[in-house]
Design a protein around this motif. Structure first.
Motif, PDB file in Angstrom:
ATOM      1  N   LYS A 115       0.821  -1.203   0.000  1.00  0.00           N
ATOM      2  CA  LYS A 115       0.000   0.000   0.000  1.00  0.00           C
ATOM      3  C   LYS A 115       0.860   1.261   0.000  1.00  0.00           C
ATOM      4  CE  LYS A 115      -3.820  -2.402   2.299  1.00  0.00           C
ATOM      5  NZ  LYS A 115      -4.730  -2.439   3.471  1.00  0.00           N
ATOM      6  N   GLY A 116       1.732   1.374  -1.007  1.00  0.00           N
ATOM      7  CA  GLY A 116       2.537   2.582  -1.139  1.00  0.00           C
ATOM      8  C   GLY A 116       1.658   3.778  -1.469  1.00  0.00           C
ATOM      9  N   ASP A 117       1.965   4.922  -0.854  1.00  0.00           N
ATOM     10  CA  ASP A 117       1.115   6.100  -0.993  1.00  0.00           C
ATOM     11  C   ASP A 117       1.988   7.347  -1.139  1.00  0.00           C
ATOM     12  OD1 ASP A 117      -1.221   7.594  -1.092  1.00  0.00           O
ATOM     13  OD2 ASP A 117      -1.999   6.863   0.821  1.00  0.00           O
ATOM     14  N   TRP A 118       1.364   8.426  -1.582  1.00  0.00           N
ATOM     15  CA  TRP A 118       2.042   9.679  -1.874  1.00  0.00           C
ATOM     16  C   TRP A 118       1.532  10.777  -0.959  1.00  0.00           C
ATOM     17  CZ3 TRP A 118      -1.187   6.986  -5.207  1.00  0.00           C
ATOM     18  CH2 TRP A 118      -2.487   7.461  -5.312  1.00  0.00           C
ATOM     19  N   GLU A 119       2.354  11.799  -0.710  1.00  0.00           N
ATOM     20  CA  GLU A 119       1.919  12.953   0.075  1.00  0.00           C
ATOM     21  C   GLU A 119       2.780  14.153  -0.308  1.00  0.00           C
ATOM     22  OE1 GLU A 119       1.419  12.519   4.305  1.00  0.00           O
ATOM     23  OE2 GLU A 119       0.986  10.375   4.155  1.00  0.00           O
ATOM     24  N   VAL A 120       2.247  15.078  -1.095  1.00  0.00           N
ATOM     25  CA  VAL A 120       2.977  16.300  -1.405  1.00  0.00           C
ATOM     26  C   VAL A 120       2.922  17.221  -0.185  1.00  0.00           C
ATOM     27  CG1 VAL A 120       0.936  17.363  -2.506  1.00  0.00           C
ATOM     28  CG2 VAL A 120       3.229  18.233  -2.997  1.00  0.00           C
ATOM     29  N   GLU A 121       4.080  17.763   0.200  1.00  0.00           N
ATOM     30  CA  GLU A 121       4.145  18.582   1.403  1.00  0.00           C
ATOM     31  C   GLU A 121       5.125  19.740   1.232  1.00  0.00           C
ATOM     32  OE1 GLU A 121       4.414  16.537   5.092  1.00  0.00           O
ATOM     33  OE2 GLU A 121       3.166  14.850   4.430  1.00  0.00           O
ATOM     34  N   LEU A 122       4.811  20.838   1.878  1.00  0.00           N
ATOM     35  CA  LEU A 122       5.740  21.949   1.984  1.00  0.00           C
ATOM     36  C   LEU A 122       6.820  21.594   3.000  1.00  0.00           C
ATOM     37  CD1 LEU A 122       6.531  24.983   1.506  1.00  0.00           C
ATOM     38  CD2 LEU A 122       5.085  25.480   3.497  1.00  0.00           C
ATOM     39  N   GLY A 123       8.083  21.723   2.587  1.00  0.00           N
ATOM     40  CA  GLY A 123       9.198  21.474   3.480  1.00  0.00           C
ATOM     41  C   GLY A 123       9.800  22.782   3.976  1.00  0.00           C
ATOM     42  N   VAL A 124      10.057  22.851   5.267  1.00  0.00           N
ATOM     43  CA  VAL A 124      10.657  24.024   5.911  1.00  0.00           C
ATOM     44  C   VAL A 124      12.075  23.658   6.326  1.00  0.00           C
ATOM     45  CG1 VAL A 124      10.470  25.656   7.825  1.00  0.00           C
ATOM     46  CG2 VAL A 124       8.397  24.735   6.758  1.00  0.00           C
ATOM     47  N   VAL A 125      13.053  24.418   5.862  1.00  0.00           N
ATOM     48  CA  VAL A 125      14.457  24.147   6.177  1.00  0.00           C
ATOM     49  C   VAL A 125      14.919  25.141   7.239  1.00  0.00           C
ATOM     50  CG1 VAL A 125      16.806  23.993   5.278  1.00  0.00           C
ATOM     51  CG2 VAL A 125      14.868  23.259   3.860  1.00  0.00           C
ATOM     52  N   ILE A 126      15.375  24.628   8.356  1.00  0.00           N
ATOM     53  CA  ILE A 126      15.849  25.483   9.441  1.00  0.00           C
ATOM     54  C   ILE A 126      17.231  26.036   9.099  1.00  0.00           C
ATOM     55  CG2 ILE A 126      16.502  25.544  11.880  1.00  0.00           C
ATOM     56  CD1 ILE A 126      13.493  25.333  11.369  1.00  0.00           C
ATOM     57  N   LEU A 139       9.771  32.467  12.087  1.00  0.00           N
ATOM     58  CA  LEU A 139      10.166  32.456  10.683  1.00  0.00           C
ATOM     59  C   LEU A 139      11.565  33.033  10.458  1.00  0.00           C
ATOM     60  CD1 LEU A 139       6.853  33.310   8.814  1.00  0.00           C
ATOM     61  CD2 LEU A 139       7.783  31.084   9.506  1.00  0.00           C
ATOM     62  N   ALA A 140      12.096  33.773  11.429  1.00  0.00           N
ATOM     63  CA  ALA A 140      13.463  34.284  11.320  1.00  0.00           C
ATOM     64  C   ALA A 140      14.488  33.151  11.418  1.00  0.00           C
ATOM     65  CB  ALA A 140      13.723  35.322  12.406  1.00  0.00           C
ATOM     66  N   HIS A 141      14.044  31.975  11.841  1.00  0.00           N
ATOM     67  CA  HIS A 141      14.936  30.817  11.967  1.00  0.00           C
ATOM     68  C   HIS A 141      14.875  29.911  10.738  1.00  0.00           C
ATOM     69  CE1 HIS A 141      15.905  31.465  16.279  1.00  0.00           C
ATOM     70  NE2 HIS A 141      14.760  32.134  16.227  1.00  0.00           N
ATOM     71  N   VAL A 142      14.108  30.311   9.737  1.00  0.00           N
ATOM     72  CA  VAL A 142      13.921  29.500   8.532  1.00  0.00           C
ATOM     73  C   VAL A 142      14.870  29.965   7.432  1.00  0.00           C
ATOM     74  CG1 VAL A 142      12.285  28.880   6.710  1.00  0.00           C
ATOM     75  CG2 VAL A 142      11.521  28.989   9.098  1.00  0.00           C
ATOM     76  N   ALA A 143      15.653  29.022   6.870  1.00  0.00           N
ATOM     77  CA  ALA A 143      16.545  29.338   5.750  1.00  0.00           C
ATOM     78  C   ALA A 143      15.782  29.404   4.441  1.00  0.00           C
ATOM     79  CB  ALA A 143      17.656  28.299   5.649  1.00  0.00           C
ATOM     80  N   GLY A 144      14.771  28.559   4.301  1.00  0.00           N
ATOM     81  CA  GLY A 144      14.019  28.524   3.056  1.00  0.00           C
ATOM     82  C   GLY A 144      13.046  27.370   3.029  1.00  0.00           C
ATOM     83  N   TYR A 145      12.472  27.169   1.842  1.00  0.00           N
ATOM     84  CA  TYR A 145      11.395  26.199   1.678  1.00  0.00           C
ATOM     85  C   TYR A 145      11.679  25.300   0.476  1.00  0.00           C
ATOM     86  CZ  TYR A 145       9.130  29.422   4.870  1.00  0.00           C
ATOM     87  OH  TYR A 145       8.845  30.213   5.957  1.00  0.00           O
ATOM     88  N   THR A 146      11.078  24.114   0.498  1.00  0.00           N
ATOM     89  CA  THR A 146      11.284  23.146  -0.565  1.00  0.00           C
ATOM     90  C   THR A 146      10.066  22.221  -0.634  1.00  0.00           C
ATOM     91  OG1 THR A 146      12.902  21.574  -1.483  1.00  0.00           O
ATOM     92  CG2 THR A 146      12.484  21.441   0.892  1.00  0.00           C
ATOM     93  N   ILE A 147      10.111  21.277  -1.563  1.00  0.00           N
ATOM     94  CA  ILE A 147       9.052  20.270  -1.696  1.00  0.00           C
ATOM     95  C   ILE A 147       9.521  18.971  -1.054  1.00  0.00           C
ATOM     96  CG2 ILE A 147       7.604  18.961  -3.291  1.00  0.00           C
ATOM     97  CD1 ILE A 147       8.087  21.135  -5.381  1.00  0.00           C
ATOM     98  N   VAL A 148       8.632  18.341  -0.305  1.00  0.00           N
ATOM     99  CA  VAL A 148       8.888  17.017   0.268  1.00  0.00           C
ATOM    100  C   VAL A 148       7.747  16.096  -0.141  1.00  0.00           C
ATOM    101  CG1 VAL A 148       9.196  15.653   2.371  1.00  0.00           C
ATOM    102  CG2 VAL A 148      10.108  17.992   2.260  1.00  0.00           C
ATOM    103  N   ASN A 149       8.080  14.902  -0.594  1.00  0.00           N
ATOM    104  CA  ASN A 149       7.083  13.858  -0.798  1.00  0.00           C
ATOM    105  C   ASN A 149       7.212  12.882   0.362  1.00  0.00           C
ATOM    106  OD1 ASN A 149       5.273  11.944  -1.697  1.00  0.00           O
ATOM    107  ND2 ASN A 149       6.243  11.594  -3.665  1.00  0.00           N
ATOM    108  N   ASP A 150       6.251  12.922   1.279  1.00  0.00           N
ATOM    109  CA  ASP A 150       6.260  12.010   2.427  1.00  0.00           C
ATOM    110  C   ASP A 150       5.657  10.678   1.976  1.00  0.00           C
ATOM    111  OD1 ASP A 150       6.181  10.760   4.886  1.00  0.00           O
ATOM    112  OD2 ASP A 150       4.432  11.878   5.598  1.00  0.00           O
TER     113      ASP A 150
END
Length: 276
Positions: A115-126, A139-150
């Motif tokens: 039962k493999g499944d997909w999950e598109v998610e916003l990734g937050v990089v510290i 948010l001042a501790h965030v370097a940037g954002y990316t895509i994560v597939n969980d």
């Protein structure tokens, strides 16, 4: 700015994207997009950097990730989809960093997967160490954002004894990237569109406006539970449309292809294979 890492797995080099979307080699400026470097990413004219030749593999945009922290059931419409009430506080679980792979690398279903499944998610990089930070300062501790597939294996996750970790941490179950986008280049993080297509058919459509716990609250909440270090990545939950929630359920099979997009963060294209 938009940063990336390219090259063979384990040997990636840092890069920045120019206005035309071409990779410019950043290795003469800093050794990697990892650790303390994320607190002060260089503001540099990409045109001053050498072009990267050819079409190299794109790796995860952050190296040496210490923690991959995930938030479950964080979209109102996803909670409705799976038939549970919105949680009173963030649902937190960890995903093994050995699951991390590049945004276009194959996702490999492990032996016995059903039962493999997909999950598109916003990734937050510290980018900066965070401990007991307020929502106002988070948010001042965030370097940037990316895509994560969980990526998940639901039978491992929910039908075997123990915690969710079993169904979340298989090798290749965390494609990340393609880019690390700085907050100033992204805009309002709570107004991003997320989509996932499977074999050209739309499965997930969502917006970060539907998050139960927004990014600032998540960072502040987690920083009271554990110290967040530069390079840690937070996957902030998924919108509706996962395979488990469909009628009838639709799970990943060998030969499938997942296409993930988030506004301003590029796209992932992952083929599905099966471990031998």
């Amino acid at each position: 700015m938009r940063f990336a890492r390219y090259g063979e797995a384990g040997q990636e080099k840092p890069a920045v994207l120019d206005a035309e979307g071409r990779l410019r080699d950043l290795s003469g400026v800093l050794p990697d997009l990892a650790g303390a470097a994320l607190a002060d990413l260089p503001r540099i004219n990409p045109q001053s950097l050498p072009l990267v030749a050819g079409a190299p593999r794109i790796g995860p945009p952050v190296g040496q990730v210490g923690k991959l922290i995930c938030i479950g059931l964080n979209y109102t419409d996803h909670a409705e989809e799976v038939g549970v009430a919105a949680p009173p506080e963030p649902v937190v679980f960890l995903k093994a960093t050995s699951a991390i792979c590049g945004p276009h690398d194959p996702v490999s279903l492990p032996r016995g997967a059903e039962k493999g499944d997909w999950e598109v998610e916003l990734g937050v990089v510290i980018g900066r160490r965070a401990k007991y930070v307020s929502e106002e300062d988070a948010l001042a501790h965030v370097a940037g954002y990316t895509i994560v597939n969980d990526v998940s294996e639901r039978a491992f996750q929910m039908e075997r004894a123990g915690q969710w970790t079993k169904g979340k941490s298989c090798d290749s179950f965390a494609p990340i990237g393609p880019w690390l986008v700085t907050p100033d280049a992204l805009g309002d993080v709570q107004a991003l569109d997320l989509t996932l297509d499977l074999n050209g058919i739309r499965m997930q459509t969502g917006t970060t406006a539907r998050m139960i716990f927004p990014v600032a609250e998540i960072v502040a909440y987690l920083s009271a539970l554990m110290t967040l270090e530069p390079g840690d990545i937070i996957a902030t939950g998924t919108p509706p449309g996962v395979g488990m929630g469909r009628i009838p359920p639709r799970y990943l099979t060998e030969g499938d292809e997942m296409l993930l997009r988030i506004s301003g963060l590029g796209e992932q294209r992952s083929p599905v294979v099966r471990d031998l």
